[in-house]
Design an enzyme around this catalytic site. Structure first.
Site, PDB file in Angstrom:
ATOM      1  CB  THR A  11      -0.969   0.037   1.197  1.00 25.95           C
ATOM      2  OG1 THR A  11      -0.229   0.368   2.384  1.00 25.95           O
ATOM      3  CG2 THR A  11      -1.692  -1.292   1.397  1.00 25.95           C
ATOM      4  N   GLY A  12       0.317   2.317  -0.547  1.00 26.49           N
ATOM      5  CA  GLY A  12       1.136   3.522  -0.735  1.00 26.49           C
ATOM      6  C   GLY A  12       2.129   3.291  -1.865  1.00 26.49           C
ATOM      7  CG  ASP A  36      -1.068   5.302  -3.880  1.00 18.10           C
ATOM      8  OD1 ASP A  36       0.061   5.235  -3.356  1.00 18.10           O
ATOM      9  OD2 ASP A  36      -1.764   6.339  -3.864  1.00 18.10           O
ATOM     10  CE1 TYR A 162       3.168  10.220   9.327  1.00 13.50           C
ATOM     11  CE2 TYR A 162       4.979  10.553  10.863  1.00 13.50           C
ATOM     12  CZ  TYR A 162       4.489  10.032   9.678  1.00 13.50           C
ATOM     13  OH  TYR A 162       5.334   9.323   8.848  1.00 13.50           O
ATOM     14  CB  ILE A 195      12.663   8.886   3.426  1.00  9.61           C
ATOM     15  CG1 ILE A 195      12.692   8.123   4.774  1.00  9.61           C
ATOM     16  CG2 ILE A 195      13.159   8.038   2.260  1.00  9.61           C
ATOM     17  CD1 ILE A 195      14.050   7.693   5.272  1.00  9.61           C
ATOM     18  CB  THR A 197       9.031  10.538  -0.168  1.00  2.86           C
ATOM     19  OG1 THR A 197       8.473  11.155   1.005  1.00  2.86           O
ATOM     20  CG2 THR A 197       9.909   9.370   0.234  1.00  2.86           C
TER      21      THR A 197
HETATM   22  P1  NAP Z   1       4.363   9.539  -0.093  1.00  6.13           P
HETATM   23  O1  NAP Z   1       5.415   9.699  -1.138  1.00  6.13           O
HETATM   24  O2  NAP Z   1       3.385  10.642   0.144  1.00  6.13           O
HETATM   25  O3  NAP Z   1       3.582   8.176  -0.427  1.00  6.13           O
HETATM   26  C1  NAP Z   1       2.457   7.776   0.295  1.00  6.13           C
HETATM   27  C2  NAP Z   1       1.452   7.226  -0.698  1.00  6.13           C
HETATM   28  O4  NAP Z   1       0.304   6.769   0.043  1.00  6.13           O
HETATM   29  C3  NAP Z   1       0.940   8.285  -1.681  1.00  6.13           C
HETATM   30  O5  NAP Z   1       0.878   7.779  -2.992  1.00  6.13           O
HETATM   31  C4  NAP Z   1      -0.439   8.583  -1.130  1.00  6.13           C
HETATM   32  O6  NAP Z   1      -1.342   9.068  -2.112  1.00  6.13           O
HETATM   33  C5  NAP Z   1      -0.851   7.223  -0.641  1.00  6.13           C
HETATM   34  N1  NAP Z   1      -2.012   7.292   0.237  1.00  6.13           N
HETATM   35  C6  NAP Z   1      -2.397   8.324   1.034  1.00  6.13           C
HETATM   36  N2  NAP Z   1      -3.545   8.023   1.641  1.00  6.13           N
HETATM   37  C7  NAP Z   1      -3.905   6.786   1.209  1.00  6.13           C
HETATM   38  C8  NAP Z   1      -5.021   5.965   1.470  1.00  6.13           C
HETATM   39  N3  NAP Z   1      -6.014   6.334   2.281  1.00  6.13           N
HETATM   40  N4  NAP Z   1      -5.067   4.755   0.866  1.00  6.13           N
HETATM   41  C9  NAP Z   1      -4.093   4.344   0.014  1.00  6.13           C
HETATM   42  N5  NAP Z   1      -3.033   5.115  -0.280  1.00  6.13           N
HETATM   43  C10 NAP Z   1      -2.934   6.315   0.318  1.00  6.13           C
HETATM   44  O7  NAP Z   1       5.007   9.235   1.315  1.00  6.13           O
HETATM   45  P2  NAP Z   1       6.319   8.422   1.758  1.00  6.13           P
HETATM   46  O8  NAP Z   1       7.242   9.397   2.306  1.00  6.13           O
HETATM   47  O9  NAP Z   1       6.735   7.472   0.724  1.00  6.13           O
HETATM   48  O10 NAP Z   1       5.699   7.642   2.989  1.00  6.13           O
HETATM   49  C11 NAP Z   1       5.442   6.245   2.981  1.00  6.13           C
HETATM   50  C12 NAP Z   1       5.237   5.796   4.416  1.00  6.13           C
HETATM   51  O11 NAP Z   1       6.438   6.045   5.148  1.00  6.13           O
HETATM   52  C13 NAP Z   1       4.131   6.554   5.146  1.00  6.13           C
HETATM   53  O12 NAP Z   1       3.447   5.667   5.994  1.00  6.13           O
HETATM   54  C14 NAP Z   1       4.882   7.574   5.955  1.00  6.13           C
HETATM   55  O13 NAP Z   1       4.162   7.967   7.078  1.00  6.13           O
HETATM   56  C15 NAP Z   1       6.121   6.803   6.302  1.00  6.13           C
HETATM   57  N6  NAP Z   1       7.279   7.625   6.656  1.00  6.13           N
HETATM   58  C16 NAP Z   1       7.817   8.486   5.762  1.00  6.13           C
HETATM   59  C17 NAP Z   1       8.924   9.239   6.127  1.00  6.13           C
HETATM   60  C18 NAP Z   1       9.596  10.206   5.184  1.00  6.13           C
HETATM   61  O14 NAP Z   1      10.517  10.906   5.605  1.00  6.13           O
HETATM   62  N7  NAP Z   1       9.203  10.304   3.928  1.00  6.13           N
HETATM   63  C19 NAP Z   1       9.446   9.126   7.412  1.00  6.13           C
HETATM   64  C20 NAP Z   1       8.860   8.234   8.300  1.00  6.13           C
HETATM   65  C21 NAP Z   1       7.788   7.483   7.911  1.00  6.13           C
HETATM   66  P3  NAP Z   1      -1.524  10.682  -2.211  1.00  6.13           P
HETATM   67  O15 NAP Z   1      -0.192  11.223  -2.609  1.00  6.13           O
HETATM   68  O16 NAP Z   1      -2.570  10.832  -3.261  1.00  6.13           O
HETATM   69  O17 NAP Z   1      -1.945  11.132  -0.833  1.00  6.13           O
END
Ligand code: NAP
Length: 254
Positions: A11-12, A36, A162, A195, A197
């Site tokens: 997912t995601g 997603d 969060y 990270i 992203t």
């Molecule tokens: P990202 O690039 O925003 O990717 C998250 C994806 O999840 C996006 O495509 C988003 O779609 C999708 N999404 C949002 N709500 C959803 C839903 N209800 N059902 C299905 N998909 C959904 O974020 P990322 O940085 O890769 O984060 C991935 C995971 O790592 C998350 O759980 C985040 O909390 C965690 N994380 C990230 C970081 C960091 O620094 N990036 C650090 C710690 C933890 P939309 O874009 O359309 O919303």
């Protein structure tokens, strides 16, 4: 190739860490169900998986436009996955996540509930539907990898919603691990730091620069550096690891 004949629901998968993980698992021989809320992003990832896969005839890649917070949509998706893939499901990565940052005194009930619904309830709903499927299929090498955050351990300004959701993910991971070990399913969580992203793309650059100054390794990570750890935890190389958390932070807030 560590994931030959494995099927992963990720997912995601349309962006960031989820997309990188889909591509790395495809490189390792897995079939991937990319989930997603963003339909076109999920489709694009499924295409990228085909390009990453060394044996495209032996793996399948499909995308599903689903909100993980919607139990009916999640259960329908899992049935569709069962019908579309020839391999039984054995890997789940709960990567879908959102932020709605505000100081405590400015955060609305809606901001709080939205984040809990996607990050915590979504992880529960997808894992529950997947575990039922894995149990029915008699899966003996299942692995669930939940994406928490270093904010769960350390807290982070503006993230009471969060960090609570991600703390819940850790506790849930440990309970899943206890309940599922005797059913041949392991469950672990990773705690990424910062990270590169689209999620961190929303953080103002002057704040990001201050964070980088605090990271012992001196930079933020690429999503692939997280995807590799998730792929290891999903594989049989991690066959004796369950109920634990791994920080991927470059040493931040250790
Ligand atoms: P990202 O690039 O925003 O990717 C998250 C994806 O999840 C996006 O495509 C988003 O779609 C999708 N999404 C949002 N709500 C959803 C839903 N209800 N059902 C299905 N998909 C959904 O974020 P990322 O940085 O890769 O984060 C991935 C995971 O790592 C998350 O759980 C985040 O909390 C965690 N994380 C990230 C970081 C960091 O620094 N990036 C650090 C710690 C933890 P939309 O874009 O359309 O919303």
């Amino acid at each position: 190739m560590s994931l030959i004949r494995r099927l992963a629901v990720i997912t995601g998968g349309g962006s960031g860490i989820g997309r990188a993980t889909c591509q790395i698992m495809a490189r390792e021989g897995a079939s991937v169900a990319v989930v997603d809320v963003d339909e076109s992003a999920a489709k694009e990832t499924a295409e990228l998986c085909k390009q990453s896969c060394p044996k495209p005839d032996e793996a399948q890649f499909h995308s599903y436009s689903v909100s993980v917070a919607n139990s009916k949509a999640v259960n329908d998706m899992m049935k569709e996955v069962k019908g579309q893939f020839s391999q039984p499901l054995s890997i789940v990565v709960n990567g879908a996540g959102i932020i709605r940052d505000k100081m405590l005194w400015k955060m609305t009930e809606e901001h709080f509930e939205e984040v809990i619904d996607v990050n915590l309830k979504g992880t529960f709903l997808v894992s529950q539907a997947a575990v039922k499927q894995m149990m029915q299929d008699g899966c003996k090498n299942g692995s669930i990898v939940n994406i928490s955050s270093i904010s769960a351990k350390h807290g982070n300004i503006g993230q009471s919603n969060y960090s609570a959701s991600k703390g819940g993910v850790i506790s849930m991971t440990k309970t899943f691990a206890l309940e599922l070990a005797s059913h041949g399913i392991r469950c672990n969580a990773i705690l990424p730091g910062f990270i590169k992203t689209p999620m961190t793309g929303k953080v103002p650059s002057e704040i990001l620069d201050k964070i980088i100054e605090m990271v012992p390794i001196g930079r933020i990570a690429n999503p692939e550096e997280v995807g590799e750890v998730i792929t290891f935890l999903a594989s049989d190389k991690a066959s004796y690891i369950t109920g634990t958390t791994i920080e991927i932070t470059g040493g931040l807030w250790m």
